[in-house]
Design an enzyme around this catalytic site. Structure first.
Site, mmCIF file in Angstrom:
data_model
loop_
_atom_site.group_PDB
_atom_site.id
_atom_site.type_symbol
_atom_site.label_atom_id
_atom_site.label_comp_id
_atom_site.label_asym_id
_atom_site.label_seq_id
_atom_site.Cartn_x
_atom_site.Cartn_y
_atom_site.Cartn_z
ATOM 1 C CD GLU A 1 1.971 1.005 -6.460
ATOM 2 O OE1 GLU A 1 2.544 1.648 -7.374
ATOM 3 O OE2 GLU A 1 1.986 -0.233 -6.397
ATOM 4 C CD GLU B 1 -0.575 -3.653 -7.395
ATOM 5 O OE1 GLU B 1 -1.584 -2.909 -7.466
ATOM 6 O OE2 GLU B 1 0.496 -3.397 -7.971
#
Length: 560
Positions: free
Chosen positions: A215, A334
């Site tokens: 991220e 994810e």
């Protein structure tokens, strides 16, 4: 009242002729208007089998294991327990059996704290710190952690024992300077990561893919790295893998960035990473925060418009990869639906299988190769219960998908209520196709018939159900088992009906064809057996239910 199907408008109750595999039949189509509930309606599932519109990995289903310690709490709730890569009970029988049932299950090891992990290899001259001590002033709320090589040895012994296929998320922040504006500058210092990969190779531990960072794409979470810098860092990882795995068979995949989709950022990465990246991975939490009200989250899950909000992301990434010079494919690295650990009795209950299976079907339609669910165990969105490891409903949804849905995806249109979601794949390791139907409506039953384009035909000629039963009886004592099985395949299909216990979509017990799915006293995963239905009957999709339908007697060109 009218039903619109393609460019044609049909009056409710009007019968029309349809050519099905070159055989004519009369079928009456009716549908409900939006907002009309109750009763039963008929509709067509139209499948185009000329060619695949997408192709998934054989091990498309993937789940994650995270780093979060027990002290990870959200909104006053601490839902992680001992599910971290550092403290997970690797001797638990249910956990082992749950992974073994997939043969194999792809596991992505990573998450928010992966960019704060030091690997305690020979190059690490500092004492291995106590892992992830809570610190409200630190990024992500915790200090740095460390992976001892003894624990890495234990994990790999477990992965070998259970047949798991591993993708490891590497720390992408060493060497960078973090700025107050939320950006990170400087090149990735790969020294510790290279030492860790070298240790892994030396010990013959199998890693299917190395993923760089978590991220950090676009605006990032905690901090961000520019796409141009990520191009250089991914190339460095590629070089390391090529060097350390020299002479080995298929080398591990190089995957990045493991972050939220940002079209310009991802396009820049794809355009410039022509050979160094094998997969572009992105994360999905499109339902908002886990602290949202139960009713609000369920409303989003049951809303077709909300579900379709992800179409643009999947389509845009597909187009980026098609038009770039990169050979990389798309992954969902994810996806837990609701961020900050999910929401108890929503993301770990039956209702979440509506969202989860729809995500699998939708992403596959846009050529996503792998879809990693957050998590296998941990938080309120685990496939397994955090404390007992007993499977939650989504575990069985994932297992059925994995066993039934083959690699090739077929274009599918549903001519009926918008709250029915329909997806079709070639069958996995068997003849025919598998249709997935999801009924988001709480009162309406759908009687669905399957229709195909007329350019291909039945593999076998249909025979009457009565004739089939007669032959079954004749051969019952003759030992001609293959003949009986072939006759059954010609006249019957297999159906797997998933419903919640007591009709409560917040139940954590899933029923398969009316029977509760539970592990036994030895921790064994239950068998997932279908019911056999005469092929001439419509598919009965009850309110708030999910149906997998294996139709073995059709052979579209895309599945040959």
């Amino acid at each position: 009242m009218f039903v619109k199907m393609g460019s044609q408008v049909w009056r409710m109750g009007m019968c029309f002729w349809m050519c099905l595999f070159g055989l004519s039949f009369i079928h009456c189509v009716s549908s409900e208007g939006e907002g009309i509930g109750g009763g039963s309606v008929e509709a067509l599932v139209r499948i185009d089998g000329k060619e695949a519109i997408g192709k998934i990995d054989e091990d498309f289903i993937c789940a994650t294991l995270d780093w979060w310690p027990p002290e990870k709490c959200d909104y006053g709730t601490c839902s992680w327990g001992k599910t971290s890569l550092l403290n997970l009970d690797l001797s638990n029988t249910i956990l082992s059996n749950a992974i073994k049932a997939f043969s194999p299950l792809k596991l992505r090891l990573g998450g928010t704290l992966q960019d704060k992990v030091t690997y305690d290899t020979d190059d690490n001259k500092q004492p291995c710190p106590v892992p992830f001590v809570e610190n409200t002033t630190a990024m992500f709320g915790f200090n740095e952690g460390c992976l001892p090589m003894k624990r890495w040895d234990e994990l790999n012994s477990f992965f070998l024992r259970t047949g798991a296929k591993i993708v490891f998320g590497l720390n992408a922040l060493p060497g960078r300077t973090l700025h107050h504006d939320g950006s990170a500058s400087g090149s990735w210092d790969s020294t510790n990561a290279e030492s860790f990969i070298q240790y892994t190779v030396k010990n013959n531990y199998s890693v299917a893919g190395w993923e760089l960072g978590n991220e950090l794409s676009g605006r990032g979470v905690g901090t961000s790295v520019s796409a141009s810098q990520y191009v250089n860092d991914s190339a460095s990882l590629h070089s390391i893998v090529q060097k350390l795995y020299k002479g080995a068979g298929p080398k591990p995949l190089i995957i990045a960035p493991g972050g939220f989709f940002d079209a310009p950022w991802f396009k820049d990465l794809a355009d410039k990473s022509t050979t160094s990246l094998d997969a572009l991975s992105h994360h999905i939490y499109n339902l908002g925060p886990g602290v949202d009200a139960t009713e609000r989250l369920i409303e989003k899950i049951l809303d077709p418009v909300s579900l379709d909000s992800m179409v643009d992301t999947f389509r845009t990434l597909q187009n980026i990869l098609k038009t770039s010079a990169s050979s990389a494919t798309a992954w969902v690295g994810e996806s837990g639906g609701a961020w900050n650990s999910g929401h108890h009795l929503v993301t770990d209950a039956f209702v979440f299988s509506f969202w989860y299976l729809d995500q699998l079907g939708m992403s596959a339609s846009y050529d996503t190769k792998t879809y990693c669910r957050q998590t296998l165990v941990g938080g309120n969105y685990g496939l397994l219960n955090t404390t007992t490891f007993v499977p939650n409903p989504d575990y069985y949804s994932a297992l059925l998908w994995h066993r039934l849905m083959g690699r090739n995806v077929l274009a599918t249109r549903f001519g009926g209520p918008k709250k029915i979601r329909a997806y079709t794949h070639c069958a996995k390791q068997s003849k025919g196709i598998v249709v997935l139907l999801i009924n988001l409506h709480n009162t309406t039953t759908v009687q669905a018939k399957v229709a195909f384009n007329s350019t291909w035909s039945l593999r076998y000629k249909h025979r009457s159900h009565k004739s089939f039963r007669t032959d079954m009886l004749k051969n019952q004592h003759s030992g001609v088992r293959s003949r009986v099985e072939r006759l059954r395949g010609e006249t019957e299909r297999e159906e797997y009906h998933l419903t919640p216990k007591d009709g409560n979509i917040q139940s954590q017990t899933m029923l398969l064809n009316g029977n509760a799915l539970n592990v036994d006293s030895s921790g064994n995963i239950p068998t997932l057996e279908p019911v056999f239905v005469n092929s001439s009957r419509p598919i009965n999709v009850a309110p708030f239910s999910i149906v997998f339908v294996h139709i073995p007697y059709v052979a579209p060109p895309a599945c040959r």
